[in-house]
Design a protein around this motif. Structure first.
Motif, PDB file in Angstrom:
ATOM      1  N   VAL A   1      13.305  11.706   4.177  1.00  0.00           N
ATOM      2  CA  VAL A   1      13.769  10.418   4.701  1.00  0.00           C
ATOM      3  C   VAL A   1      15.283  10.449   4.910  1.00  0.00           C
ATOM      4  N   LEU A   2      16.013  10.935   3.924  1.00  0.00           N
ATOM      5  CA  LEU A   2      17.476  10.958   4.013  1.00  0.00           C
ATOM      6  C   LEU A   2      17.967  11.908   5.105  1.00  0.00           C
ATOM      7  N   GLU A   3      17.197  12.931   5.401  1.00  0.00           N
ATOM      8  CA  GLU A   3      17.570  13.884   6.443  1.00  0.00           C
ATOM      9  C   GLU A   3      17.236  13.369   7.840  1.00  0.00           C
ATOM     10  N   ASN A   4      16.096  12.702   7.987  1.00  0.00           N
ATOM     11  CA  ASN A   4      15.582  12.401   9.320  1.00  0.00           C
ATOM     12  C   ASN A   4      15.758  10.963   9.790  1.00  0.00           C
ATOM     13  N   VAL A   5      15.714  10.012   8.890  1.00  0.00           N
ATOM     14  CA  VAL A   5      15.794   8.612   9.312  1.00  0.00           C
ATOM     15  C   VAL A   5      17.145   8.262   9.944  1.00  0.00           C
ATOM     16  N   PRO A   6      18.287   8.816   9.491  1.00  0.00           N
ATOM     17  CA  PRO A   6      19.553   8.485  10.155  1.00  0.00           C
ATOM     18  C   PRO A   6      19.567   8.812  11.645  1.00  0.00           C
ATOM     19  N   LYS A   7      18.745   9.744  12.081  1.00  0.00           N
ATOM     20  CA  LYS A   7      18.736  10.160  13.486  1.00  0.00           C
ATOM     21  C   LYS A   7      17.883   9.253  14.367  1.00  0.00           C
ATOM     22  N   ILE A   8      17.108   8.361  13.772  1.00  0.00           N
ATOM     23  CA  ILE A   8      16.180   7.520  14.526  1.00  0.00           C
ATOM     24  C   ILE A   8      16.895   6.279  15.053  1.00  0.00           C
ATOM     25  N   THR A   9      16.662   5.961  16.303  1.00  0.00           N
ATOM     26  CA  THR A   9      17.181   4.723  16.878  1.00  0.00           C
ATOM     27  C   THR A   9      16.251   3.587  16.471  1.00  0.00           C
ATOM     28  N   MET A  10      16.781   2.667  15.672  1.00  0.00           N
ATOM     29  CA  MET A  10      15.965   1.586  15.121  1.00  0.00           C
ATOM     30  C   MET A  10      16.877   0.492  14.601  1.00  0.00           C
ATOM     31  N   ASP A  11      16.305  -0.585  14.129  1.00  0.00           N
ATOM     32  CA  ASP A  11      17.091  -1.673  13.541  1.00  0.00           C
ATOM     33  C   ASP A  11      17.936  -1.133  12.395  1.00  0.00           C
ATOM     34  N   GLU A  12      19.240  -1.339  12.477  1.00  0.00           N
ATOM     35  CA  GLU A  12      20.154  -0.732  11.511  1.00  0.00           C
ATOM     36  C   GLU A  12      19.997  -1.321  10.114  1.00  0.00           C
ATOM     37  N   ALA A  13      19.687  -2.596  10.028  1.00  0.00           N
ATOM     38  CA  ALA A  13      19.509  -3.207   8.700  1.00  0.00           C
ATOM     39  C   ALA A  13      18.282  -2.616   8.001  1.00  0.00           C
ATOM     40  N   LEU A  14      17.194  -2.446   8.752  1.00  0.00           N
ATOM     41  CA  LEU A  14      15.999  -1.833   8.185  1.00  0.00           C
ATOM     42  C   LEU A  14      16.276  -0.384   7.808  1.00  0.00           C
TER      43      LEU A  14
ATOM     44  N   VAL B   1       7.468  16.911  14.740  1.00  0.00           N
ATOM     45  CA  VAL B   1       7.141  15.859  15.702  1.00  0.00           C
ATOM     46  C   VAL B   1       6.981  14.489  15.044  1.00  0.00           C
ATOM     47  N   TYR B   2       7.194  14.414  13.744  1.00  0.00           N
ATOM     48  CA  TYR B   2       6.882  13.171  13.043  1.00  0.00           C
ATOM     49  C   TYR B   2       7.968  12.114  13.177  1.00  0.00           C
ATOM     50  N   TRP B   3       9.206  12.444  12.934  1.00  0.00           N
ATOM     51  CA  TRP B   3      10.264  11.455  12.774  1.00  0.00           C
ATOM     52  C   TRP B   3      10.767  10.980  14.142  1.00  0.00           C
ATOM     53  N   ARG B   4      10.039  10.009  14.743  1.00  0.00           N
ATOM     54  CA  ARG B   4      10.361   9.576  16.093  1.00  0.00           C
ATOM     55  C   ARG B   4      10.870   8.145  16.175  1.00  0.00           C
ATOM     56  N   ASP B   5      10.309   7.242  15.372  1.00  0.00           N
ATOM     57  CA  ASP B   5      10.608   5.828  15.566  1.00  0.00           C
ATOM     58  C   ASP B   5      10.615   5.089  14.226  1.00  0.00           C
ATOM     59  N   ALA B   6      10.813   3.775  14.305  1.00  0.00           N
ATOM     60  CA  ALA B   6      10.906   2.951  13.099  1.00  0.00           C
ATOM     61  C   ALA B   6       9.620   2.961  12.302  1.00  0.00           C
ATOM     62  N   ALA B   7       8.479   3.069  12.997  1.00  0.00           N
ATOM     63  CA  ALA B   7       7.201   3.103  12.272  1.00  0.00           C
ATOM     64  C   ALA B   7       7.112   4.354  11.410  1.00  0.00           C
ATOM     65  N   ASP B   8       7.568   5.494  11.942  1.00  0.00           N
ATOM     66  CA  ASP B   8       7.587   6.729  11.154  1.00  0.00           C
ATOM     67  C   ASP B   8       8.531   6.586   9.959  1.00  0.00           C
ATOM     68  N   ALA B   9       9.686   5.991  10.206  1.00  0.00           N
ATOM     69  CA  ALA B   9      10.663   5.822   9.128  1.00  0.00           C
ATOM     70  C   ALA B   9      10.101   4.943   8.013  1.00  0.00           C
TER      71      ALA B   9
ATOM     72  N   LEU C   1       0.824  -1.201   0.000  1.00  0.00           N
ATOM     73  CA  LEU C   1       0.000   0.000   0.000  1.00  0.00           C
ATOM     74  C   LEU C   1       0.857   1.249   0.000  1.00  0.00           C
ATOM     75  N   TYR C   2       0.551   2.176  -0.892  1.00  0.00           N
ATOM     76  CA  TYR C   2       1.259   3.458  -0.931  1.00  0.00           C
ATOM     77  C   TYR C   2       0.622   4.398   0.090  1.00  0.00           C
ATOM     78  N   TYR C   3       0.943   4.190   1.347  1.00  0.00           N
ATOM     79  CA  TYR C   3       0.387   4.980   2.447  1.00  0.00           C
ATOM     80  C   TYR C   3       0.950   6.394   2.404  1.00  0.00           C
ATOM     81  N   ILE C   4       0.151   7.374   2.808  1.00  0.00           N
ATOM     82  CA  ILE C   4       0.542   8.782   2.691  1.00  0.00           C
ATOM     83  C   ILE C   4       0.540   9.465   4.055  1.00  0.00           C
ATOM     84  N   PRO C   5       1.651   9.481   4.796  1.00  0.00           N
ATOM     85  CA  PRO C   5       1.688  10.280   6.018  1.00  0.00           C
ATOM     86  C   PRO C   5       1.565  11.762   5.663  1.00  0.00           C
ATOM     87  N   LEU C   6       0.623  12.450   6.254  1.00  0.00           N
ATOM     88  CA  LEU C   6       0.392  13.840   5.890  1.00  0.00           C
ATOM     89  C   LEU C   6       1.583  14.713   6.227  1.00  0.00           C
TER      90      LEU C   6
END
Length: 516
Positions: free
Chosen positions: A114-127, A33-41, A5-10
């Motif tokens: 994604v490239l700006e914010n996901v590196p800062k999230i603590t999450m599974d590194e492979a994902l 406030v969006y980029w907090r966790d793996a689900a956001d990523a 599914l092409y989900y669209i976070p607003l």
């Protein structure tokens, strides 16, 4: 389900707010406030793909505005923009030109977040690595398309840090192409060969970018810039199976149907689905994101013949005749003809369209590729609800591009087997037997012929014409004019789409391109 599914976070559509208004919608999360966790990523990366199914990208206008400019297709529509783009006289105020620009920069914008914010999230590194690889791939694809369509555009690699960055300048062409190859190269190192067998929320998902897709697009970018050895290196690794197992489908038309999608020949395709498959009630043309958006393609309706669609374009008589030039080994017409073009061919048992008797003049020809003719009628063409995936890169293209790179490296004899793999699927005789010992120049013309037959009506032909320099070669230009009358109105620079006038008016740092 065949498609994720092409989900669209607003949040990914949010822009900067005017502090004088200071209006905050409590139901819409903001970027801060969006980029907090793996689900956001995960959701944020998936949202990038949503930009691929809008009208300015693969839903309709990207194929239409590219196919219309080739010598294999021409406008036949009451919608003037679609005719004008094929005649190379499209005005800078054209709506479709602006939609294509806007949707591709939305693709860049979402990738940059994604490239700006996901590196800062603590999450599974492979994902995390896989998600960043997808963002690099999709940004590379956006810039590849922009470079091919507009030639020179701004290169934006991060969300604006302040209002001073709202008006990016046009980048030099070399800078643009370096960004393209850098993104695809980064993606190649970060993406998996397949999502089967992974652990994580993307496990087993079909449609996400893979290492093979990144390597294929990297090789294509090298080829377009005439970096022949680098291109050949990438293509050879794909052919060797270093990035997964790819092969040609036995049935050529399996590449353009709603069944057998994401098959062994596909390195990357855009996922579309009918509402009964993936839901949705609102057409996904673009604009503000809507949770009720469909995920359908309008190409099937746009290309479908009179009586079954808009018939906005027709195949040229030249490409039809090109399919007739060479008989198969069993004495028949090239089977790609009737997979690409709907025509009255009683000798090849084709006297029907959409399951009914041929309704047009026996000399009429219409598009069949990417329509539902013979697939699912009565069905969805009348509602523009096509679920046919758009194939961005096929293994057949890898084979023929590899042959081209080898030919340009003065290794012409080595190119034959790669061309023959494509010809064999079409049941054409051995090229080494019928045209042995070709020179480099002869092989260039042969490859142009082979590519025209294999990729007609696939948004590729105009790019081939441009990169080969045919429009600036008097002999080749004269030849193009015999293929398609639209080339009689071509003027230097007009092979590109013009930068939208609204963008030029808004951004003082944006330069016109040769088409303006």
């Amino acid at each position: 389900m065949k498609k994720f599914l092409y989900y669209i976070p607003l949040a990914l559509m949010a822009g900067s707010c005017n502090k004088q208004l200071d209006l905050v919608n409590p139901n819409v999360p903001t970027i801060t406030v969006y980029w907090r966790d793996a689900a956001d990523a995960m959701a944020g990366t998936t949202a990038i793909y949503n930009s691929l199914i809008q009208d300015g990208t693969y839903m309709r206008m990207y194929p239409a505005l590219n196919d219309g400019r080739g010598d294999d297709f021409y406008g036949d529509s009451p919608w003037g923009d679609l005719v004008q783009v094929g005649s190379f006289v499209i005005p800078t105020t054209s709506g479709p030109i602006a939609w294509v620009w806007g949707a591709h920069y939305q693709l860049v914008w979402r990738s940059n977040q994604v490239l700006e914010n996901v590196p800062k999230i603590t999450m599974d590194e492979a994902l995390k690595t896989r998600l960043l690889g997808q963002a690099h791939f999709l940004r590379g694809l956006a810039y590849f398309n922009l470079a091919c369509m507009y030639k020179i555009v701004p290169v934006i690699t991060a969300p604006p840090a302040s209002s001073t960055e709202f008006y990016p300048a046009t980048a030099k062409e070399d800078v643009l192409w370096k960004q393209i190859t850098d993104d695809f190269a980064a993606a190649k190192e970060m993406l998996p060969v397949t999502y089967a067998g992974l652990s994580g929320p993307d496990a087993g998902q079909t449609g996400r970018a893979t290492r093979g897709a990144a390597a294929g697009m990297l090789g294509k970018a090298y080829l377009y810039r005439k970096n022949w050895q680098e291109a050949a290196n990438e293509f050879q690794k794909i052919i060797n199976g270093d990035y997964g197992t790819y092969s040609l489908m036995a049935d050529y038309r399996d590449n353009f149907k709603e069944i057998n999608e994401n098959n062994a020949e596909s390195l990357f395709e855009v996922q579309f689905g009918q509402p009964d498959q993936v839901g949705g009630t609102v057409m996904n043309y673009g604009g503000e994101p809507n949770a009720n958006w469909k995920q359908v393609s309008s190409t099937g309706r746009t290309y479908a013949m009179d009586g079954y669609g808009y018939s906005d374009f027709l195949p040229s008589r030249w490409i039809y005749n090109e399919y007739k030039k060479e008989k198969t080994t069993d004495g028949k017409s090239d089977p790609r003809l009737l997979a690409t073009i709907a025509s009255y061919e009683p000798d090849d048992n084709s006297t029907q369209v959409y399951g009914r008797a041929w309704p047009h003049a026996q000399t009429a020809i219409y598009p069949r590729k990417y329509t539902h003719d013979g697939l699912n009628w009565p069905g969805n063409d009348d509602q523009e609800n096509s679920g046919i995936n758009y194939r961005v890169l096929r293994f057949a293209d890898v084979l023929l591009m590899h042959a081209e790179a080898l030919n340009e490296l003065n290794r012409t004899a080595e190119a034959y087997p790669f061309i023959q793999r494509v010809r064999t699927r079409a049941k054409l005789p051995d090229l080494a037997t019928v045209r042995p010992g070709m020179t480099q120049v002869q092989m260039r013309d042969q490859l142009a012929h082979e590519r025209a037959l294999e990729f007609a009506i696939e948004s590729i032909r105009i790019n081939d014409i441009i990169r080969w320099g045919w429009l600036y070669d008097a002999g080749k230009l004269a030849e193009l004019k015999t293929h398609d009358n639209d080339f009689n109105t071509w003027k230097a620079g007009k092979e590109y789409l013009p930068i939208p006038q609204g963008e030029l008016d808004t951004n003082p740092n944006l330069s016109p391109n040769p088409a303006n």
